[in-house]
Design an enzyme around this catalytic site. Sequence first.
Site, PDB file in Angstrom:
ATOM      1  N   PRO A  29       0.841  -1.216   0.000  1.00 34.86           N
ATOM      2  CA  PRO A  29       0.000   0.000   0.000  1.00 34.86           C
ATOM      3  C   PRO A  29       0.871   1.260   0.000  1.00 34.86           C
ATOM      4  CG  PRO A  29      -0.775  -1.589   1.629  1.00 34.86           C
ATOM      5  CD  PRO A  29       0.525  -2.114   1.123  1.00 34.86           C
ATOM      6  N   GLU A 104      -6.148  -1.623   2.051  1.00 32.87           N
ATOM      7  CA  GLU A 104      -5.597  -1.366   3.379  1.00 32.87           C
ATOM      8  C   GLU A 104      -6.630  -0.629   4.233  1.00 32.87           C
ATOM      9  OE1 GLU A 104      -1.301   0.176   4.900  1.00 32.87           O
ATOM     10  OE2 GLU A 104      -2.411   1.580   3.669  1.00 32.87           O
ATOM     11  N   HIS A 173       2.736   2.329  11.271  1.00 30.42           N
ATOM     12  CA  HIS A 173       2.806   3.783  11.155  1.00 30.42           C
ATOM     13  C   HIS A 173       2.046   4.532  12.238  1.00 30.42           C
ATOM     14  CE1 HIS A 173       3.533   2.655   6.761  1.00 30.42           C
ATOM     15  NE2 HIS A 173       4.686   2.946   7.322  1.00 30.42           N
ATOM     16  N   TYR A 175      -0.732   4.036  13.697  1.00 26.89           N
ATOM     17  CA  TYR A 175      -2.187   4.136  13.590  1.00 26.89           C
ATOM     18  C   TYR A 175      -2.861   3.310  14.689  1.00 26.89           C
ATOM     19  CZ  TYR A 175      -1.233   6.582   9.231  1.00 26.89           C
ATOM     20  OH  TYR A 175      -0.781   7.489   8.288  1.00 26.89           O
ATOM     21  N   ARG A 223      -0.456  -5.441   8.367  1.00 32.37           N
ATOM     22  CA  ARG A 223       0.723  -4.578   8.225  1.00 32.37           C
ATOM     23  C   ARG A 223       1.132  -4.154   9.630  1.00 32.37           C
ATOM     24  NH1 ARG A 223       1.526   0.674   4.249  1.00 32.37           N
ATOM     25  NH2 ARG A 223       3.362  -0.207   3.277  1.00 32.37           N
ATOM     26  N   ASP A 266      10.044   4.439   7.429  1.00 34.65           N
ATOM     27  CA  ASP A 266       9.581   3.360   6.574  1.00 34.65           C
ATOM     28  C   ASP A 266       9.930   3.617   5.117  1.00 34.65           C
ATOM     29  OD1 ASP A 266       8.371   0.907   6.266  1.00 34.65           O
ATOM     30  OD2 ASP A 266       6.508   1.839   5.625  1.00 34.65           O
ATOM     31  N   ARG A 298      13.164  -0.389  -1.139  1.00 32.12           N
ATOM     32  CA  ARG A 298      13.600   0.293  -2.378  1.00 32.12           C
ATOM     33  C   ARG A 298      14.369  -0.654  -3.283  1.00 32.12           C
ATOM     34  NH1 ARG A 298      16.123   4.081   0.275  1.00 32.12           N
ATOM     35  NH2 ARG A 298      17.994   3.730  -0.978  1.00 32.12           N
ATOM     36  N   CYS A 344      14.191   3.745  -9.181  1.00 31.53           N
ATOM     37  CA  CYS A 344      13.891   4.775  -8.185  1.00 31.53           C
ATOM     38  C   CYS A 344      15.215   5.351  -7.672  1.00 31.53           C
ATOM     39  CB  CYS A 344      13.115   4.117  -7.045  1.00 31.53           C
ATOM     40  SG  CYS A 344      12.994   5.131  -5.565  1.00 31.53           S
ATOM     41  N   CYS A 362       6.592  11.896  -9.499  1.00 39.64           N
ATOM     42  CA  CYS A 362       7.819  11.121  -9.347  1.00 39.64           C
ATOM     43  C   CYS A 362       8.920  11.739 -10.197  1.00 39.64           C
ATOM     44  CB  CYS A 362       7.557   9.679  -9.784  1.00 39.64           C
ATOM     45  SG  CYS A 362       9.050   8.671  -9.936  1.00 39.64           S
TER      46      CYS A 362
HETATM   47 FE1  SF4 Z   1      11.693   7.054  -6.279  1.00 33.83          FE
HETATM   48 FE2  SF4 Z   1      10.198   8.581  -7.849  1.00 33.83          FE
HETATM   49 FE3  SF4 Z   1       9.764   8.559  -5.243  1.00 33.83          FE
HETATM   50 FE4  SF4 Z   1      11.995   9.695  -6.198  1.00 33.83          FE
HETATM   51  S1  SF4 Z   1       9.903  10.367  -6.570  1.00 33.83           S
HETATM   52  S2  SF4 Z   1      11.790   8.305  -4.429  1.00 33.83           S
HETATM   53  S3  SF4 Z   1      12.410   8.379  -7.946  1.00 33.83           S
HETATM   54  S4  SF4 Z   1       9.502   6.860  -6.632  1.00 33.83           S
END
Ligand code: SF4
Length: 682
Positions: A29, A104, A173, A175, A223, A266, A298, A344, A362
């Site tokens: 989630p 969730e 988190h 909650y 979770r 987290d 990640r 990422c 993003c």
């Molecule tokens: Fe990753 Fe995109 Fe979030 Fe940056 S914005 S941490 S590249 S998912």
Amino acid sequence: MPRNPRYDVLFEPVEIGPVTAPNRFYQTPHATGMGSMKPNRSATLRGIKAEGGWGVVCTEYCSIHPSADETPYAYLTLWDDDDAEQLAHTSAAIHQHGALAGIELWHGGFHCNNRDTREPSLAPSGVSAEFTFPAQAREMDLDDIHIFRRWHRDAALRAAAAGFDIVYVYAGHDYLPFQFLSPRINRRRDRYGGCFENRARLLRELIEDTREAVGDRCAVAVRLAIDEMHGDGGITSSGDGRRTIELLGELPDLWDIALGGSLGNDSCSSRFSAEGYQEQYAAIVKLHTSKPVVNVGRFTSPDTMVGQIRRGVQDFIGAARPSIADPFLPRKIDEGREDEIRECIGCNICRSANNEGAPLRCTQNPTMGEEWRRGWHPEISPPATKQDNILVVGGGPAGMEAALTLGRRGHRVTLAEAGGELGGRVVSESRLPGLQNWIRVRDYRAHMIGQMENIQVYLDSALGKDDIDAFGADHVVIATGSRWRRDGLGHHLRMPVEIDAAMSILTPDDVHDGIDIDGDILIYDDEHYFMAGALAERFLLDGHAVTYVTPATSISCWSAMTNEHEFIQRRLLSLGIETRFAQTLQRIDIDTLVTRCKYSNRVSEHPCSNLLLVSGREPREDLFRRLAGSTATRIGDCLVPSSIADAVYAGHKFAREYGEDPASIVPRRERASLQPAVAWRV
Ligand code: SF4
Ligand code: ADP
């Protein structure tokens, strides 16, 4: 390309109670900043994840009752059957591609400010509410707990009716169910407080209630924040976190393990954590349960993922951010294209969107959040109706993304970069402490551009007006970036101040260019994002004494939005930084910065042999101005200095819209529907 057999294990189906995930890729989630107010965007976004190969795709937090209201943040609701009908679109979008849909269920307890619903906040014990100072949260009595369990059960029934396959009990988190578990928060003396078994009672009941509600139709997931990150006074992974798994390990069908405390723990940024950073906390879970376990970290490297499975750390590869940056990550591994993963970078700009109450964005993936609104698919760029010859000037994030997307649409593209390598600002920024992963913005695009025959790249090519005129392109894109200001104008300082002409002033550009600096450094930060703090860290690590002066009341204050704020304060204070807060710039004399306290008006003089101003930036637009009248468009920082995410987005948007009929590119809008007129209660 066939899949590398080394990664076969990632594509094995996994049973989760009564349902079976088609593979081990599990989108845990995560918030989208869309919630129930933007159901079309939200459902389409989840559907794209499933299309990209995630075997399980979950929603964000979904409120079970109006006493769980996080206005102004966007969250889902499952308060009634209308909500269930709306959410059925999300589960259908996920099912369309063969993935399991998870939901969730959420109650935030004292985290809920209830600004819209105006319900009293609830908590296991009377405490200050998290965000509604000076309000308190009300201690729940036994009737409240009974009713709360009914809300949860009703929401579980609606979740099943809405077509979800996995229904969450959310004890992470900070909650509500977690608040009962934590001895820091739960000070009750009845059967829901005191000893560990009592504090775990509500969680046990919620799991049992949910199981009873959904029967054999859905799996029940928990979770759990395995460690509250508050040391021995709270839940720790070696103490009550472990005991929770020992006690309840076999009750749910799946454990989704998270860290508690702030969300920064987290979803820790790459500046403060490496891939797989939660393993030390999550590793014990599988020792105490036979049920499948999932955990984020990640993960972008398929070899690391395989390692997680082979070493028995978890059964799935949990991911939120990697699935945002590349919704097609699993498909790319499956098709032997792992070199095409848009990894990422761990910048947490996605978190900042949610913290600002805005829809998800993003840095790496400009299509994120635009799937329904603009019809942008993350992997497909529609072919242009007419193929043009386009010159892109500037190989930073904006120019590279524009060139790549124009190329994908079939244009003939020339990308000219003044420097000796592509990347623009990310080349220098990724050299700052902890930011090495940011170079992925460049690496992904450089790799993809390198495979395209219709994109030519020229390095060491600083183009002027004559070069551009001689080139004869159908269209010119100017993406020449920005430079840091030397006059101090920034977020607080709007009018120029007196600066002694003999005083030499440094900017981040000078540091990136490798200027030699001897002795102490004074950094004046009126930008407030990462730059001043990261430069301070670099200089401290190099042995300089650093004084940080700012109009704000903390270091890099906007980093609260990326959940890095606490980490930055801790890191820089531990390195010995000197700080002066609430100081606005008044004047710069020779070897002295003069400031005034925002609150007391007292003037201070700060002696400085090296003064580094981190304030505003100005577009590097000289070239564009000289081209006036020609068919040129400027994009990214050259148009308006902003984040890397905004530069990438600008490049992508230009390329998508170039040559298109303006009427065809108007974004769709979610609209609140009109209801029958008010029936006054008289
Ligand atoms: Fe990753 Fe995109 Fe979030 Fe940056 S914005 S941490 S590249 S998912
Ligand atoms: P953005 O974030 O908008 O992409 P950057 O500052 O990261 O901006 O990148 C701009 C890039 O443009 C830099 O790599 C810079 O070297 C390049 N550049 C600036 N002026 C010229 C020019 N006249 N010709 C070619 N490249 C240029």
